[in-house]
Write a protein that holds these residues in place. Structure first.
Motif, PDB file in Angstrom:
ATOM      1  N   VAL A 159       0.855  -1.187   0.000  1.00  0.00           N
ATOM      2  CA  VAL A 159       0.000   0.000   0.000  1.00  0.00           C
ATOM      3  C   VAL A 159       0.890   1.235   0.000  1.00  0.00           C
ATOM      4  N   VAL A 160       0.724   2.103  -0.975  1.00  0.00           N
ATOM      5  CA  VAL A 160       1.518   3.321  -1.111  1.00  0.00           C
ATOM      6  C   VAL A 160       0.575   4.518  -1.056  1.00  0.00           C
ATOM      7  N   ILE A 161       0.852   5.467  -0.168  1.00  0.00           N
ATOM      8  CA  ILE A 161       0.047   6.685  -0.050  1.00  0.00           C
ATOM      9  C   ILE A 161       0.887   7.860  -0.529  1.00  0.00           C
ATOM     10  N   VAL A 183      -1.290  10.382   8.459  1.00  0.00           N
ATOM     11  CA  VAL A 183      -1.922   9.864   7.243  1.00  0.00           C
ATOM     12  C   VAL A 183      -1.208   8.603   6.768  1.00  0.00           C
ATOM     13  N   LYS A 184       0.115   8.579   6.849  1.00  0.00           N
ATOM     14  CA  LYS A 184       0.865   7.391   6.427  1.00  0.00           C
ATOM     15  C   LYS A 184       0.509   6.185   7.292  1.00  0.00           C
ATOM     16  N   THR A 232      -2.263   1.776  -4.763  1.00  0.00           N
ATOM     17  CA  THR A 232      -1.759   3.152  -4.731  1.00  0.00           C
ATOM     18  C   THR A 232      -2.895   4.097  -4.355  1.00  0.00           C
ATOM     19  N   ILE A 233      -2.653   4.917  -3.335  1.00  0.00           N
ATOM     20  CA  ILE A 233      -3.655   5.870  -2.846  1.00  0.00           C
ATOM     21  C   ILE A 233      -3.108   7.275  -3.045  1.00  0.00           C
ATOM     22  N   LYS A 242      -1.305  16.964   3.682  1.00  0.00           N
ATOM     23  CA  LYS A 242      -2.491  16.375   4.324  1.00  0.00           C
ATOM     24  C   LYS A 242      -2.128  15.942   5.743  1.00  0.00           C
ATOM     25  N   GLU A 243      -3.003  16.274   6.680  1.00  0.00           N
ATOM     26  CA  GLU A 243      -2.715  16.001   8.081  1.00  0.00           C
ATOM     27  C   GLU A 243      -3.883  15.275   8.741  1.00  0.00           C
ATOM     28  N   GLY A 244      -3.559  14.511   9.779  1.00  0.00           N
ATOM     29  CA  GLY A 244      -4.582  13.920  10.633  1.00  0.00           C
ATOM     30  C   GLY A 244      -5.126  12.601  10.140  1.00  0.00           C
TER      31      GLY A 244
END
Length: 508
Positions: free
Chosen positions: A31-33, A41-42, A65-66, A75-77
């Motif tokens: 899984v890749v973000i 988030v990671k 892939t996201i 992006k946070e949280g």
């Protein structure tokens, strides 16, 4: 297979749309973000993968892939957990629905699959309505907060399985609704009332003037005279929040995470009282990623600074611009944020370093001057009323007679505010006399010749600044509004001049 899920994030106090793209491909299971995710988030890939398994779903095999778009904003949280999980289910064909474009989704996932509350749901709900979405999927505890936004379906979800079943149409979830009228009923603080304060009628009068015109004030007196007691009751005589004010205030408290579980709206004016050891970032806002500070959390309410000279001077000086403009702009490497900060400043201080009046103090005149000098002249100029709080006499403490209740004082304050609303009806940026500019002072604060001479004498005798002159006119206008007078008289100006005690340098 590719799936797209709509979500949102908060920047400042406003939300912006985020598109969660999930692609399930071939290869080793991975899984890749991407899209500038922070650590929280990671870590969502581990939470989501475990939550999928514990909810009875299969984890997608192969490379997933996201992408969180737009990719150039950090992006946070953990609020992207729910949309990522729904996207993975749709991409792996475990979820078949045509509702993904109709709803914005936010929520943190527990390892069990339960959906936990997140911050900033109200601004996200407002963004969903602005974009024309049919509704929003939120954690059940956040649902009342989002439901104050009219014209939007707010779907409360308890867990991931329930969210997926709703989107497939297997179950129906009744949208959460709130009655705004009931939210604003019985919102006054019944524990604190001005009737509890013995004596100090002159101070109560000054507080009533401050509340009626939205003025800043400072209470000066020895310890034990009731400065903090009076300040804590100040919000009970302020007019109630309007719906627009409540929404603005709730947005700020929502992104900081100060709303109680299940709380829909902030219906009482905030009262913030930071300790004198607060830093400039704590008071003004800031950190690496700028967040609101105490002055923004006090928006449409009261900021109480007890022991004002004990605050660092650099911290106090940061308030000068927000006091004038009603906003605070914070610039950091991560970006520039602007937060609203239309608060009323109520400060308290001792007259001398040892807390006694100058005639009784053991401090030397130089020590007293140095103590008072911790507060700069430009900051004092921005405080409209300087109020002396004398020691309470024994007969007032021991007597059974009580003063006016907060409700009685508040009724007069509301009448005065209504006059101001009619006066400034065409200017939405001006809500009270304290917010008047030079043009409004010229139009609504005309003086006759006798009153001009009185003010001229006070300016030269007390060596008042031009800003102090404006403050006197604004306070005099409020005093006139309290008695329903159309024009400002010498009596109103005389009383306003009395509230400039620090300008008169009584203790130097």
């Amino acid at each position: 297979m590719l799936a797209k899920v709509c979500s949102a994030a908060v920047n400042g106090i406003e939300a912006y749309p985020i598109e969660v793209e999930v692609n399930a491909g071939w290869g080793d299971t991975l899984v890749v973000i991407v899209g500038l995710p922070d650590a929280a988030v990671k870590e969502s890939r581990d939470r989501v993968s475990t939550a999928l398994g514990n909810s009875g779903f299969k984890f997608p095999m192969g490379r997933t892939t996201i992408n969180l778009a737009p990719a150039d904003i950090k992006k946070e949280g953990p609020s992207f957990d729910l949309p990522i999980a729904i996207g993975m289910l749709a991409a792996s064909e475990q979820l078949e629905t045509d509702q993904l474009d109709n709803f914005i989704m936010v929520g943190e996932l527990a390892l069990t699959g339960a959906v936990r509350p997140v911050k900033g749901v109200l601004p996200i709900a407002l963004r969903a309505r602005a974009e024309g979405r049919a509704g929003i999927l939120v954690p059940a505890e956040n649902a009342p907060e989002a439901a104050v936004v009219a014209g939007l379906q707010v779907i409360p979800v308890q867990n991931l399985r329930e969210a997926a079943s709703f989107l497939e149409g297997q179950i129906k979830i009744a949208p959460t609704r709130v009655d705004l009228t009931k939210l604003f009923e019985h919102v006054q603080d019944d524990e604190n009332d001005f009737a509890d304060v013995k004596g100090q009628e002159s101070v109560k009068r000054a507080l009533e003037i401050a509340a009626a015109g939205g003025h800043n004030l400072i209470l000066i007196g020895p310890p034990g005279t009731g400065k903090s007691m009076l300040a804590k009751r100040f919000t009970t005589i302020l007019p109630p929040l309007t719906l627009d004010e409540a929404l603005e205030t709730t947005k700020i408290h929502s992104i900081v995470g100060l709303l109680k579980p299940g709380q829909a709206l902030v219906t009482q004016r905030p009262f913030r009282a930071p300790h004198h050891t607060a830093s400039d970032a704590g008071l003004l806002g800031g950190n690496i990623n700028p967040t609101p500070g105490e002055i923004s959390l006090a928006h449409h309410g009261v900021l109480f600074l007890d022991e004002l000279p004990e605050f660092k001077r650099s911290v106090l000086e940061t308030m000068r611009q927000p006091l004038e403009e009603g906003i605070v702009t914070i610039s950091r490497a991560a970006g520039t944020m602007t937060f609203p900060s239309q608060f009323m400043l109520v400060a308290a201080m001792n007259p001398t370093p040892d807390g006694k009046m100058p005639s009784e103090s053991r401090s030397s005149p130089r020590e007293i001057q140095n103590y008072l000098g911790r507060i700069s002249g430009p900051l004092l100029d921005r405080i409209d009323l300087h109020v002396e709080v004398p020691a309470v006499k024994f007969r007032e403490i021991a007597g059974e007679q009580t003063g006016e209740t907060s409700a009685e004082i508040r009724a007069r304050v509301i009448c005065a505010r209504e006059r101001q609303h009619r006066r400034f009806a065409e200017k939405k940026s001006i809500t009270c006399n304290a917010r008047m500019g030079s043009r409004e002072l010229k139009n609504y604060c005309e003086l006759d010749e006798a009153t001009k001479e009185l003010l001229k004498f006070a300016m030269s005798d007390l060596n008042l600044s031009a800003r102090a002159y404006d403050r006197i006119l604004k306070v005099a206008r409020t005093i006139a509004d309290l008695v329903g007078a159309e024009k400002i008289s010498s009596e109103h100006v005389s009383e306003a001049i009395q509230y400039r005690s620090l300008d008169r340098q009584l203790w130097t």
